[in-house]
Design an enzyme around this catalytic site. Structure first.
Site, PDB file in Angstrom:
ATOM      1  CE  LYS A 173      -8.463  -8.846   5.083  1.00  0.00           C
ATOM      2  NZ  LYS A 173      -8.340 -10.233   4.553  1.00  0.00           N
ATOM      3  CB  CYS A 281       8.060 -13.143   3.312  1.00  0.00           C
ATOM      4  SG  CYS A 281       8.458 -12.815   5.014  1.00  0.00           S
TER       5      CYS A 281
HETATM    6  P1  NAD Z   1      -2.088 -11.301  -0.566  1.00  0.00           P
HETATM    7  O1  NAD Z   1      -1.439 -10.059  -1.040  1.00  0.00           O
HETATM    8  O2  NAD Z   1      -2.904 -12.079  -1.525  1.00  0.00           O
HETATM    9  O3  NAD Z   1      -3.071 -10.978   0.678  1.00  0.00           O
HETATM   10  C1  NAD Z   1      -2.633 -10.237   1.791  1.00  0.00           C
HETATM   11  C2  NAD Z   1      -3.842  -9.558   2.424  1.00  0.00           C
HETATM   12  O4  NAD Z   1      -4.401  -8.655   1.478  1.00  0.00           O
HETATM   13  C3  NAD Z   1      -4.945 -10.527   2.821  1.00  0.00           C
HETATM   14  O5  NAD Z   1      -5.474 -10.126   4.055  1.00  0.00           O
HETATM   15  C4  NAD Z   1      -5.951 -10.397   1.690  1.00  0.00           C
HETATM   16  O6  NAD Z   1      -7.276 -10.627   2.107  1.00  0.00           O
HETATM   17  C5  NAD Z   1      -5.778  -8.967   1.237  1.00  0.00           C
HETATM   18  N1  NAD Z   1      -6.027  -8.780  -0.196  1.00  0.00           N
HETATM   19  C6  NAD Z   1      -5.913  -9.715  -1.173  1.00  0.00           C
HETATM   20  N2  NAD Z   1      -6.212  -9.178  -2.376  1.00  0.00           N
HETATM   21  C7  NAD Z   1      -6.508  -7.874  -2.155  1.00  0.00           C
HETATM   22  C8  NAD Z   1      -6.895  -6.788  -3.000  1.00  0.00           C
HETATM   23  N3  NAD Z   1      -7.016  -6.937  -4.311  1.00  0.00           N
HETATM   24  N4  NAD Z   1      -7.108  -5.591  -2.423  1.00  0.00           N
HETATM   25  C9  NAD Z   1      -6.986  -5.408  -1.108  1.00  0.00           C
HETATM   26  N5  NAD Z   1      -6.634  -6.407  -0.252  1.00  0.00           N
HETATM   27  C10 NAD Z   1      -6.388  -7.618  -0.768  1.00  0.00           C
HETATM   28  O7  NAD Z   1      -0.938 -12.210   0.082  1.00  0.00           O
HETATM   29  P2  NAD Z   1      -1.044 -13.696   0.603  1.00  0.00           P
HETATM   30  O8  NAD Z   1      -1.150 -14.612  -0.566  1.00  0.00           O
HETATM   31  O9  NAD Z   1      -2.036 -13.818   1.690  1.00  0.00           O
HETATM   32  O10 NAD Z   1       0.395 -13.868   1.295  1.00  0.00           O
HETATM   33  C11 NAD Z   1       1.541 -14.210   0.586  1.00  0.00           C
HETATM   34  C12 NAD Z   1       2.356 -12.989   0.207  1.00  0.00           C
HETATM   35  O11 NAD Z   1       2.707 -12.255   1.368  1.00  0.00           O
HETATM   36  C13 NAD Z   1       3.674 -13.335  -0.464  1.00  0.00           C
HETATM   37  O12 NAD Z   1       3.880 -12.459  -1.537  1.00  0.00           O
HETATM   38  C14 NAD Z   1       4.693 -13.127   0.620  1.00  0.00           C
HETATM   39  O13 NAD Z   1       6.006 -12.830   0.173  1.00  0.00           O
HETATM   40  C15 NAD Z   1       4.110 -11.971   1.335  1.00  0.00           C
HETATM   41  N6  NAD Z   1       4.642 -11.858   2.687  1.00  0.00           N
HETATM   42  C16 NAD Z   1       5.570 -10.887   2.906  1.00  0.00           C
HETATM   43  C17 NAD Z   1       6.138 -10.762   4.155  1.00  0.00           C
HETATM   44  C18 NAD Z   1       7.175  -9.707   4.420  1.00  0.00           C
HETATM   45  O14 NAD Z   1       7.556  -9.559   5.557  1.00  0.00           O
HETATM   46  N7  NAD Z   1       7.640  -8.955   3.446  1.00  0.00           N
HETATM   47  C19 NAD Z   1       5.746 -11.631   5.190  1.00  0.00           C
HETATM   48  C20 NAD Z   1       4.787 -12.597   4.932  1.00  0.00           C
HETATM   49  C21 NAD Z   1       4.243 -12.697   3.666  1.00  0.00           C
END
Ligand code: NAD
Length: 494
Positions: A173, A281
């Site tokens: 996804k 991240c």
């Molecule tokens: P996000 O949490 O908004 O979304 C991540 C995924 O979750 C997406 O596929 C999205 O569609 C889904 N999603 C969003 N809201 C949801 C909900 N309420 N319920 C269920 N699923 C939901 O994150 P983003 O904005 O796409 O990415 C940025 C974030 O990811 C930052 O916080 C970053 O630090 C983190 N990140 C972490 C790592 C790591 O290795 N720790 C790596 C890359 C990104």
């Protein structure tokens, strides 16, 4: 206008979606396409395809699996520029950053090509007279991978090469903001000879994620995204009986000790703070300057910032736009909050003007940030670097260890003893010594501590192989007629 739809059982889904989302080019601010949003029924059909494919794929030989992986590796390498262009068009990062992310993803495919070696079990002969014990690792079944917007190729590639190599089938996804790179890779898998149904993609938002989290056919969840969603995914998925690895947000500190090479530290701060517009991240967002070098470091960073060209990532810029207008405005609001709370705004990215409607914000430097300010407590995920000033190494260490996040960190010093002490004492999963973004190579595992990871398995490396397999131990006794066992009618030596 691109129209992206699901990829199930080796083909595009032709059903008209009930809901869809817009895809933007962040550099122009224009809508360039739409992406279908799936629901529980879409998830169900993808899981059915993955379940049917698993019956065969789990029995495919290691030779066959590695042949497909090697072919996929070649295809991704040949198409690196095309994938990078898709990433830049939907995410906004500059082309060189986009190509770099494909390279890092490819390293995981290369790691997974070694799966015959990685899946070797253990064997103990004669644990009791005539009894042997051995261990094997077996695939789980259909597994789900839910990824964030910021690395639309690399983050899914942290997981699916290893999952597939271990004999699982997958449902990905992708982020609804930049779904095209995953779609392109689905076609490359098909071209590489992966059987239909082993790699599936369902697009969408919370509705699809929720359906995956509770679907009985899904055996594990690999999630990467923000901390509140990572925590929710971990709690919901484990409650449904699945193994879950959920990687969350970050606030990465770079400690600069007084004996460090300040030119090296300033270069590192620029690359790690503003690369991919801070939407990484592993980006450095807090620099802890151990006095008396604070003024000298800030001056060096400020002068380098003047050379950063912010603009369209396809036109030779150093830094592209943020992913959406909403996110750009949220990041800008942190600059406002920092100024109100007493930080010194050394460089204000809001002053940047770029022609057109792109979601641009210039690089920003805040000095004299204190631990209670929201620019420090929160993950900003944009091109905003905060400087905190302290007087001792212990104060610096305490800041890092007191923070809710523990993804990555770095120390800059020429003192081996200080560096060694730091690597031992710091409560963070990935540590750099004079290296600002210490992303582990594919054969090690990627993951943070504290609120940066829920679960106990990091991504790829041996932890990835472990996550995508179940251990089984066999205790075996074959009665040997020549040692007084039952005569089963085999010819015997007199
Ligand atoms: P996000 O949490 O908004 O979304 C991540 C995924 O979750 C997406 O596929 C999205 O569609 C889904 N999603 C969003 N809201 C949801 C909900 N309420 N319920 C269920 N699923 C939901 O994150 P983003 O904005 O796409 O990415 C940025 C974030 O990811 C930052 O916080 C970053 O630090 C983190 N990140 C972490 C790592 C790591 O290795 N720790 C790596 C890359 C990104």
């Amino acid at each position: 206008m691109t129209q992206i739809t699901h990829w199930i059982n080796g083909a595009l889904d032709t059903k008209k979606p009930e809901r869809s989302g817009d895809i933007y080019n962040p550099a122009t601010g224009k809508v360039t396409g739409t992406v279908a949003f799936g629901n529980a029924a879409t998830v169900d059909s993808a899981v059915s395809a993955a379940t049917a494919a698993f019956a065969e794929w789990r029995h495919s030989s290691l030779t066959k699996r590695t042949q497909v992986l090697f072919a996929f590796r070649e295809l991704v390498a040949q198409n690196k520029e095309k994938i990078a262009a898709l990433i830049t068009a939907e995410h906004g990062k500059v082309l060189s950053d986009a190509a770099g992310e494909v390279t890092r993803g490819l390293e995981v495919v290369e790691f997974a090509c070694g799966i015959p070696h990685l899946l070797k079990g253990g064997f103990s002969e004669e644990v009791s007279t005539g009894v042997d014990v051995y261990s094997i690792r077996q695939a789980l079944g259909p597994v789900a991978i839910i990824s964030p917007f910021n690395f639309p190729a690399m983050v899914p590639m942290w997981f699916f090469p290893v999952a597939i190599a271990c004999g699982n089938t997958v449902v990905v996804k992708p982020s609804e903001k930049d779904p095209s790179a995953a779609m392109f890779m689905a076609q490359l898998w098909k071209e590489a000879g992966l059987p239909d149904g082993v790699f599936n993609i369902v697009h969408g938002d919370k509705e699809v994620v929720d359906a995956l989290l509770v679907h009985p056919g899904i055996k594990s969840i690999s999630f990467v995204g923000s901390t509140p969603i990572a925590r929710y995914v971990y709690e919901t998925g484990t409650k449904a009986g699945k193994r879950v690895q959920a990687l969350g947000g970050a606030k990465n500190h770079m400690i600069v000790l007084p004996d460090s090479d300040l030119e090296l530290a300033a270069d590192a701060a620029i690359n790690a703070g503003f690369g991919s517009a801070g939407e990484r991240c592993m980006a450095i967002s807090a620099i802890v300057a151990v006095e008396p070098i604070g003024n000298a470091l800030v001056a060096r960073i400020k002068s380098r910032m003047a050379n950063i060209v912010t603009g369209d990532g396809t036109k030779g810029s150093d830094m592209g736009p943020l992913v959406t207008a909403v996110h750009r405005d949220k990041v800008a609001s942190y600059i406002e909050a920092g100024a109100k709370e007493g930080a010194t705004v050394v460089v204000d990215g809001r002053d940047l003007k770029v022609d057109g409607d792109g979601f641009f914000l210039g690089p920003t430097l805040l000095d004299n940030v204190s631990p209670k300010m929201s620019v420090y407590t929160d993950e900003i995920f944009g091109p905003v670097l905060s400087i905190l000033r302290v007087n001792t190494y212990d104060e610096a260490l305490n800041l890092v260890n007191s923070h809710q996040y523990g993804n990555g960190t770095a120390i800059f010093t020429n003192d081996g003893g200080a560096a060694r002490r730091f690597q031992n004492e710091v409560e963070v999963g990935m540590v750099g010594i004079n290296v600002p973004i210490p992303v582990p190579m594919a054969y090690y595992s990627f993951g943070g501590w504290k609120n940066s990871l829920f679960g106990d398995s990091h991504a790829h490396g041996t932890e990835g192989v472990h996550f995508f397999t179940r251990g089984k131990v066999v205790t075996s006794r074959w009665l040997d007629p020549s040692h007084g066992g039952i005569n089963l009618g085999f010819p015997q030596n007199d």
